[in-house]
Design a protein around this motif. Sequence first.
Motif: not given
Length: 311
Positions: A268-294
């Motif tokens: 479970t801990t190993a899964l949680l670790k990669v899940a949080v990292q993937l979620h951070l990547f998703l959110l970061l790229m959402s902001f980067v894409a928005f900035g690029l779109g603007w």
Amino acid sequence: MRRAQLLKLLLSVVILLITLAVVEYKIGWYSLLTSWQGFSAETLAMLAILSLSSNALRAWRIKISFELPASRYPRMFYLSTNHNLLNNLLPMRTGEVAFPVLIKRYFGIGLMSSSSHLLLYRLLDLVALLSVAGVLALWQLNAMAAVGLALVTVAALLLFDRGKRVVIWLLGRFSNQKLQQLAQTFAVLPTRGGHFSAIVIVTYAVWLTKLLAFLGVVLQLSQLTLVQAVSSVAVADLSSILPIHGVAGSGTFEAAFVLAGKFYAIDTTALLKVAVQLHLFLLLMSFVAFGLGWLVAKVFYREGVLPAEAE
């Protein structure tokens, strides 16, 4: 703000705080963030390009489905990245409201027409996500089963127009003016021929690029196999349809990823670790894409708005 809305907001904040505390207790935020140092600059750049390509393709799908001029693509890209960011940040898919509002503002397209196209996108997104993830997962286990799923998917897509006709027939049985107008809107929705095929092809391109980016993150940061990674990523992405989320999807995204991984008896801990990292990547790229779109919209902005549709 209504009491129910306030309670949902408070619940979202509570889920976020619980998620932050659990991650700190189980893993430690410092350890989690420093693990990104294992990525090379080239790998990160490739994953970022794949993620941004997914956003660019979403904008191109808007151009195709509404048959808009290519000269207005910068606005479509900004609209798409804005809509995507709001969807990732706001709970219970409330970010979807931004799509008809923005497309009416920039392109003069009626709310009912844009909402019907958005519904088509979401149905196709679901088909694409499940079929691509299913084929990738099954291919490792049974190639014939993977081919069978692909054929079933093709058959389902060929039935889209027939399904739309059934919906129109059902709506036509009511005398309500709004429902009659909705039936007319559905009638012109592209669900067959070359127009529909182009929308489907772009939708699959959207999900292939997005899933490749997500799988790249998961496989780099964990010991999961391709089948395990595909299953966890697909279920985590599907968690966005749940009625309750923490702020920015926190908690439910991670829980869905872990739940899918537990099917394979992974720690479970190993899964949680990669899940949080993937979620951070998703959110970061959402902001980067928005900035690029603007930025793209500002640099390539052209005056003029298309004539508004009558509702």
